[in-house]
Design an enzyme around this catalytic site. Structure first.
Site, PDB file in Angstrom:
ATOM      1  N   HIS B 168      59.270  41.454  71.720  1.00  0.00           N
ATOM      2  CA  HIS B 168      58.066  40.797  71.290  1.00  0.00           C
ATOM      3  C   HIS B 168      57.966  39.491  71.823  1.00  0.00           C
ATOM      4  O   HIS B 168      57.587  38.497  70.929  1.00  0.00           O
ATOM      5  CB  HIS B 168      57.794  40.880  69.745  1.00  0.00           C
ATOM      6  N   GLY B 219      53.550  43.564  75.033  1.00  0.00           N
ATOM      7  CA  GLY B 219      53.593  44.909  74.463  1.00  0.00           C
ATOM      8  C   GLY B 219      52.884  44.971  73.041  1.00  0.00           C
ATOM      9  O   GLY B 219      52.004  45.823  72.869  1.00  0.00           O
ATOM     10  N   HIS B 298      48.946  52.027  67.974  1.00  0.00           N
ATOM     11  CA  HIS B 298      49.311  51.122  66.917  1.00  0.00           C
ATOM     12  C   HIS B 298      47.899  50.362  66.646  1.00  0.00           C
ATOM     13  O   HIS B 298      47.559  49.536  67.341  1.00  0.00           O
ATOM     14  CB  HIS B 298      50.380  50.252  67.470  1.00  0.00           C
ATOM     15  N   GLU B 350      51.921  54.094  63.488  1.00  0.00           N
ATOM     16  CA  GLU B 350      51.338  53.306  62.563  1.00  0.00           C
ATOM     17  C   GLU B 350      50.007  53.333  63.187  1.00  0.00           C
ATOM     18  O   GLU B 350      49.489  52.025  63.444  1.00  0.00           O
ATOM     19  CB  GLU B 350      52.109  51.899  62.559  1.00  0.00           C
ATOM     20  N   GLU B 366      47.600  50.402  57.209  1.00  0.00           N
ATOM     21  CA  GLU B 366      48.451  48.956  57.154  1.00  0.00           C
ATOM     22  C   GLU B 366      47.664  47.791  56.831  1.00  0.00           C
ATOM     23  O   GLU B 366      46.395  47.456  57.375  1.00  0.00           O
ATOM     24  CB  GLU B 366      49.156  48.877  58.517  1.00  0.00           C
ATOM     25  N   CYS B 446      55.973  41.588  58.107  1.00  0.00           N
ATOM     26  CA  CYS B 446      54.672  41.189  58.898  1.00  0.00           C
ATOM     27  C   CYS B 446      53.434  41.139  57.948  1.00  0.00           C
ATOM     28  O   CYS B 446      52.632  40.168  57.983  1.00  0.00           O
ATOM     29  CB  CYS B 446      54.305  42.213  60.092  1.00  0.00           C
ATOM     30  N   CYS B 447      53.301  42.155  56.948  1.00  0.00           N
ATOM     31  CA  CYS B 447      52.219  41.945  56.038  1.00  0.00           C
ATOM     32  C   CYS B 447      51.987  40.703  55.213  1.00  0.00           C
ATOM     33  O   CYS B 447      51.129  39.949  55.159  1.00  0.00           O
ATOM     34  CB  CYS B 447      51.908  43.503  55.429  1.00  0.00           C
TER      35      CYS B 447
END
Lengths: 677, 677
Positions: B168, B219, B298, B350, B366, B446-447
């Site tokens: 990433h 990506g 995703h 996801e 999500e 991440c959330c």
């Protein structure tokens, strides 16, 4: 349990199935399945994954021959070489290497068992010669100790029996025994039976309660019931004792699987695994079987175990063990049984899910698990004749067992969902296990030969007997000879119509009891016996007892209503829905008869009176079709995703239901058993 | 697109949120989330998985310092050392080793961004000092080329940018830019902005359409919209050009991910992977973005990409690209949007599932995907003000975005199901991703910081402006200053009551337009402006245009009916069910208010007129509660699994619904949004 109620299946040689329904499946098995599977076992089916089953026996036989011919022969030390499956296009397998699953041998045994049943009713010199030749090969592959599992014979015998939990050596023993006894009973030939006894003797020398023996038991059950069968075929009590030991030791403390896991870790220099006894519930080995209160873990294993438990309980008159069987039976029937007679709600571990979790679209409901349930049911019936066992056995056999095979016998389901949307199966990884059409052959090919053997021996489920009584559990048309020489003919219009008649053929009158199951699905059964024969009803069976004369008949009338069934509201998936049944069949809607988007259909519960029974032709066979009034919600051409709730716009339609066993024989399409009401 | 309709969020420094609803969340973020997350980033939260985020920056800074001080310093050659997470009890991490996910750096950037928004509205010297110190560390960790991703800095820079697909690095660039711009705008400090520009410049030197540059793109998208933001903050056109390049090159042929996969395989001596372009749909890179017709893969990545596409389309006035944005938007809203504003039907990848597949219990939905959808919606609004974009943005923000965080700010949901049965979550591997209660911190965190940054910048979603017009998209109480100096006060009783009033403050009258969104959920909206100001309605907005005087007001009346909503019958999961909404909220039943077995409840669609709105206290906060008449089916104490279908025995009950965002704040219990009718 009451010993005088005990019964055993009628010897398959004393019975001839004339039933149009079952005979047709047996013919399909004989004509299509058995030859096809022999090709598959020999890796000769184009487009199907190679089995390597016979390859492995050949390789092991070659190794054993070398060993015999060379005085200084050293067997290979164990080296893990994986359970490789050769890509079909990569040429030939190495001749001395094991391929396939660790339980690959069992596919051959299941095939022999199916072939044996077929030979019993339909002699076939060519087939018999093929089997004999293959048996020669298998016997040549047997290790001189009696051990017989080609995975370890080829990969290194020093590690044999070090992983009973996950390697299927005792499972293979079980299937070897089942095959050997069946082939012996069908043909009188005892070569394979000898090999089975030698392997069983060797296992008996290694495992048992005696000092110096290991306290192990199978990771995948079946040896328990197979050893009982071997005991009954040979009279050798040690086999019953060994089967009983496997049952009793299972889940006892210290847990053998943990002992074994730790020994293996020590040998391989890995850290010892922690104690996680609960994880052995997958193998029904997290606690002693007598303490088990819920059917858990891999559903096929569970069914095979419970079958063995019921066998051992009956033969040893072990009330405590039988109480455990009853408790597990009740739990399955009360909380974990699909209306199609399937069991195993989840793909994770191919297992029973938690109580009342019976999803329709993600169902596992493995064909073999329904077969295992039929095994269990018959053994419960052998111990105590109760209608409920017969009802469930019938449900499993007429629905999920048969749905495992295409009507033409050429493709098979492993998984038997109750709701299928092919588009979802293709797009959704959560449904990877659900196939909308049957597959030609599986790498793990347990189900196809298992169907073949239960279909071939279907009569063993229909009738059992003891000295005084013949029990009719399933109304399967047949001619049979009871143990006392009484001839009997059952004419039956089931499963399509609720009428059957049993006729007695006897040279001289004699005292005897004919018992008939009263199907749970029949609201107004009538049993009409000859004058002078007493009739009593008990536990779901009608008993006719008295002096029978030649030509006496019992007529059985079992009116088949079209029934709308509901599920216990604890089953979340089925709330607000109903399923249609009629006689032994559970029905389903298919796209071929009703168009796509079956979720839009609703059955009219108030108009059941105008339901009609008819028939249709599927795959060349006549199949009943029920027409029920219902509604179909309209699809807006391109409406928004959400809008003010409004009662659905529906049009009246005729919903066409076919028996579940006959679904997926007309190409890919939607199917559902539970329909909104 | 019409350039004169373009708008941009109001500078966060020119707005003060007074809204009781949003201000309370912002205070929770300021008081609880930002301090907690700082502890988490520093591995000081007991019971939570260590993040290693700041550890990695420290390790990289140490390495860079060594490099500067030693003339003959050799950077490490790349060695894959995994993405290890240290078990909490195994002591200290190795000081020079990278731990955690490859995108671990981004957690810090998201935290800085949230802190920046908080500092904008609530100055805090201590917090600012903490951020500054951390920024010093991060800048010290930056490679002398400008590159900044601690995974490769620590593991070996020679392999940097060799796996854009799954590593990433460009995602981290995106979050670095977002943080740097926000912090610069909040504090005027440009140290992190400088680091962001240096990294962006380095990326620009490596990737682009020019000869000698690689044709790579992220990506995991986000750099696209971040580079646009950097362009807008700095005026440097090259950042816009780079963002546009990433958008345009994505999915073009030859596919960069395949090129890269093959180069990597060659370098590692593996056989070249086959061409499976379709598999890149997970990354929205299976075809050029202009040709994409369905939202796939995703869901967070997709939402970020579409946001970047909308940004680029607007700024370059690229109609074709904007048409692709509209098409993807329509497809989501028409086929793939939960009624809670969530997206992403499946845990597998996801991802967006296939059209109309919106399962409630196995939903993924999500939190970050709902956030991404809000990003996308706002950018569509920036390009063309249409009520539908605002409706969906509101739905996402008031429901799934907020349900991601507990009302006390101390625990978080990654997955936001629409139906939860905790017993099933515990027993069922198919629901492994669904947690019945929020978790304190995730390894892949991440959330939580994403919620903090969208809550902190909520005003940017409520209002946008251009030279002539202020758009009110969300009725969020606030005091603000428009670009032309006009002062505006929005008083609002939303989301609880449908009343708001905008008051103009100005020293001298002037021409201006105030535009207000007409919420799709409101059946009878009224907008009352001052005399002499013209009013027109277009595309879901009411425009008031004219000469405004000090004290002029627009009163907005948006009666909030309790609405029963139905889903398109193509959504199989929702057939025969309805959901309750009121104003911007979607409601749900919880066990705490309605007892267990919520599947037994049925709402009475005919008695909606007697529904009542009240309130309840949850986690110390007042929350609206709707009471609707309904029925509850009775559970037989121990009935059989199946029986003749009979209409359900039901008792009338009052069903109590709370807003979805407030669920799971009272311990573990069942919840469901869709209820049978």
């Amino acid at each position: 349990m009451d010993k005088k109620n005990f019964s055993r299946p009628i010897d398959i040689k004393n019975i001839k199935v004339t039933d149009s329904f079952w005979h047709s499946f047996q013919e399909t098995v004989r004509r299509e399945v058995i030859p096809y599977q022999w090709e598959a076992l020999n890796d000769r089916v184009e487009g199907a994954a190679p089995s390597f089953c016979m390859h492995n026996f050949r390789a092991a036989a070659r190794l054993m021959a070398e060993k015999k011919s060379q005085p200084d022969f050293q067997e290979p030390a164990y080296a893990y070489r994986g359970f490789e499956t050769l890509p079909q296009d990569s040429g030939h397998p190495e001749p001395d290497k094991f391929y396939g699953f660790v339980f690959q041998d069992s596919d051959f045994y299941k095939w022999v068992e199916a072939a044996a049943y077929s030979l019993s009713s339909h002699p076939d010199k060519e087939l018999e010669a093929t089997v004999d030749e293959a048996i020669d090969l298998v016997c040549a592959a047997q290790h001189d100790t009696g051990y017989l599992d080609t995975y370890y014979i080829l990969n290194g015998m020093d590690c044999a029996f070090t992983n009973l939990k996950d390697h299927h050596e005792l499972y293979c023993l079980g299937h070897l025994v089942e095959a050997a006894v069946a082939y012996y009973q069908a043909t009188g030939k005892d070569k394979l039976l000898g090999a089975a006894c030698r392997y069983a003797d060797y296992v008996d020398s290694r495992f048992g309660p005696e000092p110096g023996k290991r306290k192990g038991y199978p990771g995948h059950e079946i040896a328990e019931m197979a050893l009982v069968r071997l005991y009954q075929a040979t009279g050798e009590e040690k086999y019953l004792k060994l089967g009983k030991f496997f049952v009793d030791e299972r889940g006892a403390s210290p847990n053998y699987f943990l002992v074994e896991d730790r020994e293996r870790a020590a040998r391989e220099g890995r850290p010892a695994p922690g104690e996680d006894i609960a994880s052995y519930s997958y193998y029904q080995a997290d606690r002693p079987v007598r303490e088990q209160e819920e059917a858990v873990g891999h559903a096929v294993r569970a069914g095979y175990l419970y079958s063995g438990m019921a066998d051992v309980a009956r033969l040893t008159q072990d009330e405590e063990l039988f109480t455990a069987c009853r408790r597990l039976w009740d739990e399955i029937v009360r909380e974990k049984l699909y209306i199609t007679g399937g069991v195993g709600g989840t793909v994770h571990g191919e297992a029973f899910s938690y109580p009342f979790d019976l999803p329709n679209d993600t169902a596992y409901s493995e064909t073999c698990a329904a077969i295992a349930l039929a095994f269990f049911a018959r053994r419960m019936l052998e111990a105590e004749p109760k209608g409920e066992y017969g009802d469930v056995m019938e449900l499993a056999m007429y629905n999920t067992v048969l749905s495992g095979m295409a009507l033409d016998g050429r493709s098979f389901f492993y998984v038997n969902p109750l709701e299928v949307n092919p588009a979802a199966c293709h797009a959704d990884a959560r449904l990877r296990h659900v196939k909308p059409v049957r597959q030609p052959w599986f790498g793990c090919a347990c189900c196809p030969p298992n169907i073949a053997r239960i279909v071939g021996s279907a009569a063993s489920y229909a009738f059992t007997e003891n000295e005084s009584t013949l029990f009719t559990h399933l109304y399967m048309g047949a001619e049979l000879t009871a143990r006392n020489g009484l001839g009997l003919t059952l004419e039956s219009r089931l499963p399509w119509e609720g009428w059957a008649r049993m006729t007695v053929h006897t040279a001289r009158p004699g005292g005897y009891t004919l018992a008939f199951r009263v199907p749970g699905w029949c609201r107004a059964p009538r049993f009409i016996g000859p004058e002078g024969i007493g009739q009593i009803q008990k536990d779901g069976y009608v008993y006719f007892t008295g002096e029978w004369k030649d030509g006496d008949t019992v007529t059985i009338e079992l009116p088949m209503d079209i029934r709308l069934m509901g599920a216990n509201p604890r089953v979340r998936e089925d709330i607000g829905q109903a399923a249609v049944t009629c006689g032994p069949f559970c029905y389903c809607l298919e796209q071929a008869d009703n168009g796509p988007d079956l979720h839009l259909c609703r059955v009219d519960a108030n108009a059941l009176g105008s339901a009609r029974a008819g028939e249709t032709i599927i795959s060349g066979q006549s199949v009943s079709m029920l027409e029920l009034p219902g509604f179909r919600q309209e699809l807006a051409p391109a409406g928004p995703l959400y809008g003010e709730y409004a009662p659905a716009k529906e049009s009246p339609v005729t919903l066409r239901f076919i028996p579940y066993y006959a679904w997926a024989n007309r190409g890919e399409g939607e199917m559902r058993v539970w329909v909104r009401v």
